[in-house]
Structures are given as C-alpha cells and as structure tokens.
Motif scaffolding. Structure first.
Motif, PDB file in Angstrom:
ATOM      1  N   ASP A 218      16.126 -25.512  -5.039  1.00 50.60           N
ATOM      2  CA  ASP A 218      17.077 -26.820  -5.359  1.00 50.60           C
ATOM      3  C   ASP A 218      16.430 -28.305  -4.719  1.00 50.60           C
ATOM      4  O   ASP A 218      16.935 -29.028  -4.761  1.00 50.60           O
ATOM      5  N   TYR A 219      15.858 -27.503  -3.380  1.00 44.83           N
ATOM      6  CA  TYR A 219      15.248 -29.254  -2.598  1.00 44.83           C
ATOM      7  C   TYR A 219      14.675 -30.155  -3.522  1.00 44.83           C
ATOM      8  O   TYR A 219      14.128 -31.362  -3.391  1.00 44.83           O
ATOM      9  N   ILE A 220      13.657 -28.871  -3.858  1.00 47.48           N
ATOM     10  CA  ILE A 220      12.742 -29.970  -4.830  1.00 47.48           C
ATOM     11  C   ILE A 220      13.454 -30.946  -6.054  1.00 47.48           C
ATOM     12  O   ILE A 220      13.211 -32.075  -6.588  1.00 47.48           O
ATOM     13  N   ARG A 221      14.893 -30.291  -6.793  1.00 44.36           N
ATOM     14  CA  ARG A 221      15.619 -30.370  -7.598  1.00 44.36           C
ATOM     15  C   ARG A 221      16.262 -32.114  -7.313  1.00 44.36           C
ATOM     16  O   ARG A 221      16.135 -32.950  -7.664  1.00 44.36           O
ATOM     17  N   PHE A 222      16.665 -31.607  -5.468  1.00 45.33           N
ATOM     18  CA  PHE A 222      17.504 -33.135  -5.225  1.00 45.33           C
ATOM     19  C   PHE A 222      15.779 -34.178  -4.801  1.00 45.33           C
ATOM     20  O   PHE A 222      16.268 -35.204  -5.530  1.00 45.33           O
ATOM     21  N   LYS A 224      13.845 -34.812  -6.947  1.00 47.58           N
ATOM     22  CA  LYS A 224      14.106 -35.461  -8.646  1.00 47.58           C
ATOM     23  C   LYS A 224      15.019 -36.019  -8.241  1.00 47.58           C
ATOM     24  O   LYS A 224      15.470 -37.382  -8.898  1.00 47.58           O
ATOM     25  N   ALA A 225      16.628 -36.278  -8.039  1.00 51.55           N
ATOM     26  CA  ALA A 225      17.526 -36.236  -8.329  1.00 51.55           C
ATOM     27  C   ALA A 225      17.708 -37.425  -7.462  1.00 51.55           C
ATOM     28  O   ALA A 225      18.725 -38.805  -7.493  1.00 51.55           O
ATOM     29  N   ARG A 226      16.786 -37.947  -6.437  1.00 48.83           N
ATOM     30  CA  ARG A 226      17.125 -39.052  -5.385  1.00 48.83           C
ATOM     31  C   ARG A 226      15.698 -40.379  -5.676  1.00 48.83           C
ATOM     32  O   ARG A 226      15.569 -41.078  -5.360  1.00 48.83           O
ATOM     33  N   GLY A 227      14.760 -39.531  -7.368  1.00 46.10           N
ATOM     34  CA  GLY A 227      14.182 -40.267  -7.797  1.00 46.10           C
ATOM     35  C   GLY A 227      12.893 -40.644  -7.131  1.00 46.10           C
ATOM     36  O   GLY A 227      12.532 -40.993  -7.327  1.00 46.10           O
ATOM     37  N   LEU A 228      12.347 -39.796  -6.477  1.00 43.25           N
ATOM     38  CA  LEU A 228      11.298 -39.956  -5.354  1.00 43.25           C
ATOM     39  C   LEU A 228      10.263 -40.191  -6.759  1.00 43.25           C
ATOM     40  O   LEU A 228      10.392 -39.020  -7.660  1.00 43.25           O
ATOM     41  N   PRO A 229       9.377 -40.218  -6.499  1.00 41.80           N
ATOM     42  CA  PRO A 229       7.818 -40.147  -7.241  1.00 41.80           C
ATOM     43  C   PRO A 229       7.446 -38.949  -7.511  1.00 41.80           C
ATOM     44  O   PRO A 229       6.940 -38.488  -6.480  1.00 41.80           O
ATOM     45  N   TYR A 232       4.982 -37.675  -5.242  1.00 43.03           N
ATOM     46  CA  TYR A 232       5.145 -37.754  -3.940  1.00 43.03           C
ATOM     47  C   TYR A 232       5.499 -35.965  -3.793  1.00 43.03           C
ATOM     48  O   TYR A 232       5.588 -35.632  -2.653  1.00 43.03           O
ATOM     49  N   ARG A 236       3.400 -33.886  -1.467  1.00 36.58           N
ATOM     50  CA  ARG A 236       3.672 -34.509  -0.283  1.00 36.58           C
ATOM     51  C   ARG A 236       5.048 -33.337  -0.089  1.00 36.58           C
ATOM     52  O   ARG A 236       4.654 -32.600   1.042  1.00 36.58           O
ATOM     53  N   LEU A 237       5.630 -33.119  -0.833  1.00 33.60           N
ATOM     54  CA  LEU A 237       6.965 -32.390  -0.453  1.00 33.60           C
ATOM     55  C   LEU A 237       6.780 -30.820  -0.726  1.00 33.60           C
ATOM     56  O   LEU A 237       6.849 -30.003  -0.153  1.00 33.60           O
ATOM     57  N   ASN A 241       5.775 -26.707   1.161  1.00 39.52           N
ATOM     58  CA  ASN A 241       6.101 -25.663   1.030  1.00 39.52           C
ATOM     59  C   ASN A 241       5.123 -24.419   0.657  1.00 39.52           C
ATOM     60  O   ASN A 241       5.307 -23.084   1.136  1.00 39.52           O
TER      61      ASN A 241
ATOM     62  N   LEU B  62      18.219 -35.244 -15.685  1.00 42.39           N
ATOM     63  CA  LEU B  62      17.691 -34.099 -15.019  1.00 42.39           C
ATOM     64  C   LEU B  62      17.696 -33.106 -16.100  1.00 42.39           C
ATOM     65  O   LEU B  62      17.695 -31.882 -15.736  1.00 42.39           O
ATOM     66  N   LEU B  93      16.770 -43.925 -10.793  1.00 40.97           N
ATOM     67  CA  LEU B  93      17.697 -42.403 -10.797  1.00 40.97           C
ATOM     68  C   LEU B  93      17.915 -42.678  -8.800  1.00 40.97           C
ATOM     69  O   LEU B  93      16.204 -43.061  -9.129  1.00 40.97           O
ATOM     70  N   GLY B  94      18.442 -42.213  -7.941  1.00 46.26           N
ATOM     71  CA  GLY B  94      18.689 -42.120  -6.584  1.00 46.26           C
ATOM     72  C   GLY B  94      18.587 -43.597  -5.925  1.00 46.26           C
ATOM     73  O   GLY B  94      19.101 -44.057  -4.676  1.00 46.26           O
ATOM     74  N   PHE B 101      24.513 -32.203  -5.041  1.00 44.23           N
ATOM     75  CA  PHE B 101      24.147 -30.219  -5.877  1.00 44.23           C
ATOM     76  C   PHE B 101      25.354 -29.578  -4.570  1.00 44.23           C
ATOM     77  O   PHE B 101      25.814 -30.243  -3.543  1.00 44.23           O
ATOM     78  N   THR B 106      20.381 -24.871   0.610  1.00 45.80           N
ATOM     79  CA  THR B 106      19.007 -25.381  -0.158  1.00 45.80           C
ATOM     80  C   THR B 106      19.032 -26.475  -0.242  1.00 45.80           C
ATOM     81  O   THR B 106      17.462 -26.487  -1.543  1.00 45.80           O
ATOM     82  N   SER B 107      19.768 -27.420  -0.511  1.00 48.79           N
ATOM     83  CA  SER B 107      19.027 -29.001  -1.134  1.00 48.79           C
ATOM     84  C   SER B 107      18.362 -29.152  -0.475  1.00 48.79           C
ATOM     85  O   SER B 107      18.495 -30.740  -0.764  1.00 48.79           O
ATOM     86  N   ASN B 109      14.705 -29.899   1.857  1.00 49.19           N
ATOM     87  CA  ASN B 109      13.684 -29.479   2.236  1.00 49.19           C
ATOM     88  C   ASN B 109      13.524 -28.668   3.338  1.00 49.19           C
ATOM     89  O   ASN B 109      13.932 -29.695   4.497  1.00 49.19           O
ATOM     90  N   LEU B 111      11.136 -27.432   6.082  1.00 50.76           N
ATOM     91  CA  LEU B 111      10.086 -28.673   6.968  1.00 50.76           C
ATOM     92  C   LEU B 111       9.938 -29.703   6.897  1.00 50.76           C
ATOM     93  O   LEU B 111       9.088 -30.069   7.503  1.00 50.76           O
ATOM     94  N   PHE B 112      11.158 -30.688   6.212  1.00 53.05           N
ATOM     95  CA  PHE B 112      11.096 -32.016   6.956  1.00 53.05           C
ATOM     96  C   PHE B 112      12.129 -32.452   7.592  1.00 53.05           C
ATOM     97  O   PHE B 112      13.057 -31.721   7.995  1.00 53.05           O
ATOM     98  N   HIS B 125      12.619 -46.635  -3.009  1.00 54.61           N
ATOM     99  CA  HIS B 125      13.379 -47.541  -4.077  1.00 54.61           C
ATOM    100  C   HIS B 125      13.684 -48.730  -2.963  1.00 54.61           C
ATOM    101  O   HIS B 125      14.363 -50.295  -4.355  1.00 54.61           O
TER     102      HIS B 125
END
Lengths: 323, 576
Positions: A218-222, A224-229, A232, A236-237, A241, B62, B93-94, B101, B106-107, B109, B111-112, B125
């Motif tokens: 989910d956190y990777i989907r999230f 993506k939903a924030r439009g990160l490159p 990255y 990086r993310l 993990n 997505l 997007l973003g 979600f 779980t949404s 990460n 580790l950050f 952005h």
C-alpha cells in the motif's frame, strides 16, 4: 536505548559459554591427550606424571575452569602437528580468509542487488529471464565444480590468472594483505568469484522476491498516487524496505563464508582458516580443531549481534519503544 | 449537461475492461458517468466488486494492468485524460489529484519519518527546498489537527495511532493543493469516534478549500453524513445517481432500494433484515426446519441460573523484558469486568478497537487465561482460579465464530472434512456415515447446497464462508456461541443474510449468543442486552432498547451520536 545491545551481549556471552563447553569436551575426551603427547614407549609413571602436570587428574569442573581462564587469556594450546601456539596459527591464517570473504561479499552484494532489482522491475523482460536461468545454474552447481572450471578456463587455458595461492603479500606486521600487490589482487579474483557465486544468486533471488512484495504494498501505491518519480519510488523508497532481510542473510552468510570457505580454499590451495582446519582434521590435531570450533562460534555470535544492532538502525520500529 | 471546464472531474460513459487469459474480457465498469464540482463531495457506493474502486484507480491513473479504458472519457479540471498515458495533459498526479487510501496502517512507509514522507511530494512537484517544505509540512499537520506537529515531523508511522496516520495521509494528499481528492474508503479501518473526526475534516476540505472529493465507500451512513451527491453502482453499472437526500430517501432503482434497506438501522429494531433477492422464502423456511432438527430445542425459560457469568475479570498483557529477570511493560486490557448472560439471549459487547472486547471473547472461549477474576459456565468455573479443565462437554458447549472468514477455514481441507471434525471429535455421531449426513444437514441449514462439502474453502465467497463457519460451530452442538465481529468483513447485503441466519438460529434452537461488535447498528438489531466497554472497563449494561433509546453513560451517548446513520442526511440537517 542501550537495553537492546546489552541484552544481546548477555545472550552472546551465554552462547559462547556453551560453545566453549563443547570445545572443552572435545579437547578433553576426543582421544586421550596423554597418549597423543607422550612417547610411544613411555612408562605408566611417566604418563601419570604428564597427566598430573597437564592437570588432567583434577575434577572436571576445575579443568573446565582452567580451560576457560586459559582461553580468555588467549591461550588455545599447542598444535600437535606444528608444535606452535594455536592462537599464532589462527592469527597467521585469518587475514587470508577474511580478505577472500570480503571480496566475495562485496562482489555478491554489488552484483546481486542490482540484478535482483532488475528482475523485480521487469519480471517478463529478456534480461530478467536470462538472469533467472543463469542464477539457477549458479545455485545448483557445487563450489568445487565452479572452482575447477574457473581454474581450467582462466588459469590453464587462457593463463590470465594464477590457479593457486595468494600471490605476493605485503606484511603489515599484524596483518598480511594481498590487496597491495598486483599478483595478490589477481590471485583473489578466481577464489573470490567462486565463493561469491552462491551468495550472489541467493541475494539476487532474495532481493527480487522482497522487491516484488514491497512494490505491491500500500505505501508504494500511495507513493505512486502522490506522483513521485518512478526511480525515486524504486530506489529510494522500495529498495530500503526490500533490503531488510538482505541484511540478515548477508550477515549470516559472511559467517558461513568465513567458517566454511573450506572447499574453495582447498581447491585454490588458499592459505586460510579452511585449509588449516582440513589439515588439522587429517592429522587429528585436536587443539586446532577445538580452537576452530570456538572461533566459528564467536564469529557467528558476533555477526548476529551486529546484524541485530544494524536492524535497529535501519528499522525505526525496532528502536526503543518508549517514544 | 455541465461544461467539463467548470467541474474538477467529469467522467462520461466510462468503460473499463480487463482482458482475461482465455481471450474474453471482463468489464469492470460499464457506461459510468459522473461530475464533481469544486467543493463538492461525490460518493461512489456499492458492494465489493461493484467497480467503484476501479473508477477511483482509473482517475488516478493507477489502473492495474492489464485493465484498460475501453470507451468514454475523463476530464480532470477540464483537461482530457489520455487513456494510453494514464494521465491528463497538464495534470500531475500528487499535485492536482490527491489520494487517500483505506488503511492508514499500511499506506505510510514504516522506514521513513512522517516529515520526509510529507515533504517528498512538495519537493518534487512544487520544487520547494528542504526548509520551505518542512515549514509547509508543519502547517499541513496543524491544519489536519495533529497535536504537537513539530515533534510528529520526526516521528515514524508506528508511533502514531490509526486516526493520526490517516490525518498524515490526508495532509500528504493536500500538500500540493490538489483540485481533486480521491478518497477510497478513508474511514473504513477507523473507529466511529475517529471516523467522525476524519469525516468532518474531509467536509471542511470541500467547504473551505473548494476541493472536489470523489469518496469511494460502502458505508451508507458515511454517505448520508457528508456527501452532496451519490452514485450507486452494482456490478460495474451505475444504477442510480443524484443528490444524496434524494437518492437515500427516495431510491428508484430496485437495487438501490434493496441496498439502502439492508443497512442495519440504529433507531428501531426490525424483525428481520430485508435482503437482496437471493434468499427465497421457501428456502429459508426449509433451512429453519433443518436448524430445528439439528439442535434439540432447549427451553430458555427453564434455566433460572445464568448460562455464563464473568466475575471481576482482569487480563494483563505483558511484554517480555529485555534483560533476563527484568519485568516488561504491563498493559491491563480488561479491568474488573463483570456481567452475566442469561440462557437463550443474545448478549452484545460493544466498544471501539482496543477496548478489550475481543480479549473477553478469547477468555470465554478458553484461548487465553485471565490474570484474575473468573468465568463460570452454568455455575462451573471455566477460567480463572480453580478452573475445571475444559474437556469434553465443557469445551463442546462453547464454540466460536471468527471475524475473518478467509483465514478461519483451513484452505487445504475440504468443507466436508472441516465440518465433520467437531462432530467426530466430540463423538456426536456413531459412524463416519452418520457424521457425513450430519454435515450435509448442517450445510443445508446454513442455506448452502450439500454438495458444498466436496469443495475447498476458496470456492466460496466471504458470506458463504461465514455461513460455513457458523455450520462448523453448530456441528459441536454448542449451548453458547461467541461471535467475534461475525459480519464486519462482509458487504451490507451479505451481512443482512448472515445476521438473519443467526437470528433464525437463535429462534429455532434457543442458542445463547455472545456477540462482539463495534457496529452499534448491528448490535441494536441483534441483541437483547448490551454492555458498552471502553479502555478495558465495562461502562454500562442494559437492555438493548433501553440502552439505545436512553443511554445513561456519557460515553455511550457520544458513541451513539457519532454513528453515521441514514436518518441524519446532510442536506436535511442543514435545512432543519
């Protein structure tokens, strides 16, 4: 904050105590040291005298206590074969094994992680499938076969690299290194690759599996939903993990590499710990074997402790729970 | 029709397809149209598999491979969405579209830090530098109502509660001033009180910032509370669409009517839940007759003493200490709880997550041991000091139904084997053949075909699996069934069927039920008596009707007022 490392150290000491007990029992009861040490036609009195002088007539616990004190002060006994202190023998052989293992580990991480990521990101691609297929060969071929094939191709047929030994080494007093001479570096390549091959495939497969798992989270989907490159998100993310279990496995593998580089060292006649151990086995050199056992135990305990502490550094959830 | 330029989102006759391996295609969404104006909350409702999440994912670009937009168009803020690229020109997007979600656990990460996860989108952005991004992150955390935002920036997700994490997720979605938010079940994983706060926050975003929100949800109460407009979907098709009040009060399509009818009401108790089609009348009668033959009917009135009493129950959870001999952190999950359950009644235990209700269920069914206090079954101590060992009839008398029907049935065993296990274990049948015929009757009693016994659990839907779990519990011929959130992972219509089944069960066999739930409406519909718990303590215990109509404890009142229900619809409350 200090509690975790402290408790780990406590556990480590406990494990070492058990290992030392096993080592002691082996030293004391595998064969009779008196029989091995005395002349063939020694009289019973002579043997009893030797037994007394070695302290073997004392109660078991007293003997174990002495063994512990001696071990802690760095005295691991005298090799039957070389008639030299075991500590000295190990100190001589350790650099060779460590350098070999460092090279193998760096090779396997440097190649294994990118390949694993590649396979996870483009699972259907030609490159990924090729890597997967080759890795299967890597993981299923015994080390001695790879070693011999490498020697045949690069040392015998092509003559590019030496087939045995460490080449020229530079003595730094307490450490002899092959990193500083051309022939030393050349000699490291073949055994290094041989030793790394299995690790490499293991790490690659692990990274691939973990990465695929993380990428569907989910956190990777999230992210993506924030439009990160994409790069990255991947490097990086997600990679961070995915590397969590790689730390554990690499740590444990370093341990087994050092302890069980025996086959590779034998194939390449590499003057390291493994070769020392093999020779000790064939001559029933009990002090060396017992010391080797202690050393391997210490190594695994140390590595596991370091891995645990590293985990806490990488994963904030494992740090002190007081926050 | 409104010009696409005025709306933040305009979907016109959208069709989303998934090509299948066998060459055919599965149409997930068919001919769906909807528009969202700035500041408007548009709810997209339906049961699982209705295609509502697919629409949300499509808008965000997505859509999971190999799904594709087969027909129709999407305009985001007046710009056309390119189905090939999966984005609209000029819409990032973003930045222009934010996402929230379902599961805040779980949404983020793990580790950050919260700060780094908030700042990354702004740095990419809005091209903010680290200092500006940090300042804005702080502002955002404040605006979504997180206490001590400065400290939280350096915190990791695991140090925050679920509600706080969802606020962080919302803050991240807002970080680049989006025009459109896609919120996929934003409150489903949260407790009612937290849900109420998050819903208010979302409503404010619409009202104060003029953000258009596409709210994907299955919860009609949530829709009633905050949505301006609603679209109801069923199997990929839009069945009804319009202003919230209009749709919820006067649904026209039969499916919409049935779906709204299936929502458990909190204001009055109904005899049975209205259900959608499937459950034929003859079938139900037959099943009920079957139920009666299975459990010999015990007469509840004959039992004077309570079937179960819990006395001063305390349960501690201890984390193990780090150093040998050191005492770990102790957490008291259940504090001095006492209640009794009369034979033949349905006793409800409600409360928010972490209140200790599941712990009590586990003690009653013998899965964990209490720290102090005791549990008596018909006067015999079964947990706590001096407890009789649970063997034979004692263990058989109390059975359990778990929350997740997907993990509570062993996926490698055939249904027949799963159901015959308790029958054979307790020697309730003289032969294997007899056990098999019992299993067949059980399966029919819970409303499935007896051939189901030949199949593996994966062949069944969530609702069917929960029916089978009930059949398994019944197989042991229990006197008391502990139901831990039996319907919270099911769709409303399926929930209605399962609750009806439990009601029938009780009526036909005189079974006693301990029903654990966070859903007050379900409890209202099912229970005779209800106890409310908070932080391990039992606050109030009363007859269901009394508790719901005239709650005594302020916490109960608060809980009841926070439940989003259909009788408080947004448009109406404002008018009134």
């Amino acid at each position: 904050m200090l509690k975790v490392p402290l408790s780990r150290l406590g556990q480590a000491a406990l494990v070492m105590l058990v290992v030392s007990a096993v080592s002691f029992v082996m030293f004391r009861y595998v064969g009779d040291p008196v029989a091995t040490m005395s002349r063939e036609n020694a009289s019973i009195e002579e043997k009893a005298e030797l037994r007394r002088s070695l302290g073997l007539d004392q109660p078991l616990l007293v003997q174990y206590g002495r063994f512990l004190t001696r071990t802690l002060s760095g005295d691991l006994g005298i090799s039957y074969r070389n008639q030299r202190p075991v500590t000295q023998l190990i100190a001589e052989r350790l650099p060779a094994t460590l350098e070999l293992v460092i090279v193998a580990t760096i090779l396997s991480l440097a190649i294994g992680i990118p390949l694993g990521v590649l396979c996870a990101l483009k699972p259907g691609g030609i490159a990924a499938r090729l890597v997967q297929a080759v890795s299967l060969i890597g993981i299923s071929t015994p080390t001695f076969v790879t070693g011999i094939v490498l020697i045949l191709v690069f040392a015998v047929s092509l003559g590019w690299l030496p087939s045995f030994g460490r080449g020229q080494v530079v003595d730094l007093g307490w450490w002899s290194t092959g990193f500083l001479t051309i022939s030393g570096l050349k000699s490291l390549i073949l055994p290094g690759v041989t030793l790394a091959l299995y690790q490499l495939t293991l790490i690659m497969r692990l990274v691939r599996a973990e990465m695929i798992d993380v990428l569907s989270s989910d956190y990777i989907r999230f992210a993506k939903a924030r439009g990160l490159p994409t790069h990255y998100i991947h490097f990086r993310l997600a990679l961070r993990n995915a590397l969590m279990p790689v730390i554990t496995v690499t740590g444990l593998q370093i341990g087994s590499l050092i302890a069980f580089a025996i086959v590779t060292e034998t194939v390449f006649q590499w003057p390291g710990m493994g070769l020392l151990f093999i020779q000790a086995v064939s001559f029933v050199d009990i002090p060396v074997m017992a010391a080797y056992l202690l050393f391997v135990g210490l190594l695994f305990v140390l590595i596991n402790t370091v891995v645990d502490i590293l985990y806490a550094v990488v994963d904030p959830r494992l740090r002190a729970r007081s926050a | 029709m409104i010009a696409p330029s005025a709306s933040v989102l305009a979907i016109d006759r959208l069709r989303v397809e998934y090509p299948l391996a066998n060459g055919t295609t599965f149409t997930a969404v068919e001919n769906a149209s909807l528009t969202i104006q700035p500041g408007e909350i548009h709810a997209l409702v339906g049961e699982s598999g209705a295609g509502k999440t697919t629409i949300g994912n499509t808008v965000m670009g997505l859509l999971e491979t190999p799904g594709r937009i087969a027909a129709g168009s999407i305009h985001i803020d007046g710009k056309e969405f390119d189905p090939v690229k999966g984005s609209a020109a000029g819409i990032v997007l973003g930045r222009d579209v934010g996402a929230i979600f379902q599961d805040p656990m779980t949404s983020l990460n793990p580790l950050f830090t919260i700060g780094s996860q908030l700042m990354e989108a702004m740095r990419f952005h809005l091209k903010l530098d680290r200092i500006a991004a940090a300042a804005r992150a702080l502002e955002l955390l404040e605006s979504v109502g997180i206490p001590e935002p400065r400290r939280r920036l350096k915190a990791y997700p695991h140090q925050l509660s679920g509600g706080q994490r969802q606020r962080v997720v919302i803050a991240a979605a807002l970080s680049c001033n989006p025009k459109l938010l896609v919120a996929d079940e934003p409150t489903t994983a949260l407790d009612v009180s937290v849900q109420a706060q998050i819903l208010k926050l979302l409503r404010d975003l619409g009202d104060k910032r003029g953000i258009g929100i596409l709210l994907v949800t299955h919860n009609m109460g949530v829709v009633a509370q905050i949505a301006d407009r609603v679209t109801i979907m069923h199997r990929g098709q839009v069945v009804e669409s319009g202003a919230t009040e209009e749709v919820l009060r006067r649904p026209k399509a039969p499916y919409a009517r049935a779906l709204i009818g299936a929502v458990p009401r909190i204001d009055q108790r109904l005899d049975r839940f209205p259900v959608l089609g499937a459950e034929g009348k003859g079938r139900a009668e037959e099943a009920r007759a079957e139920l009666r033959t299975i459990a010999e009917r015990s007469d509840p009135s004959a039992d004077v003493e309570p079937i179960l009493s819990v006395e001063n129950l305390c349960v501690d959870y201890t984390t193990t200490g780090w150093l040998p001999g050191s005492r770990g952190h102790r957490f008291r999950a259940v504090k001095e709880v006492s209640f009794t359950i009369r034979s033949g009644e349905v006793f409800g235990l409600v409360g928010e997550s972490g209140c200790g209700k599941t712990t009590i269920a586990n003690v009653v069914s013998g899965l964990i041991k209490p720290t102090s206090g005791r549990v008596l079954y018909r006067g015999q101590t079964i947990a706590g000091e001096g407890a009789t060992r649970r063997i034979g009839p004692l263990r058989q008398a109390i059975q359990m139904i778990f929350q997740d029907p997907y993990s509570s049935l062993n996926s490698r065993m055939r249904i027949g084997l799963i159901l015959s296990e308790p029958i054979l274990y307790y020697r309730l049948a003289n032969s294997r053949a007899e056990a098999e015929s019992d299993v067949a009757r059980l399966i029919e009693a819970v409303g499935l075909e007896s051939e189901a016994g030949q199949r593996f659990p994966h062949a069944f839907s969530g609702g069917q699996r929960q029916r089978l779990s009930i059949a398994r519990a019944l197989g042991a011929r229990p006197k008391l069934i502990v139901c831990d959130e039996p319907t919270s992972s099911l769709d409303v219509s399926v929930q209605a069927q399962i609750l009806n089944l439990l009601k029938d069960l009780r009526d036909a066999t005189g079974l006693t039920l301990l029903l654990i739930s966070h859903d007050l409406a379900v409890v209202r519909q099912m229970c005779d008596r209800v106890a409310v718990m908070r932080q391990g303590q039992l606050l109030e215990e009363a007859d269901a009707a009394t508790l719901f109509d005239d709650p005594k404890h302020p916490y109960t009142k608060e809980l009841l007022s926070l439940v989003p229900t259909l009788d408080r619809i947004r448009g109406e409350t404002q008018a009134a």
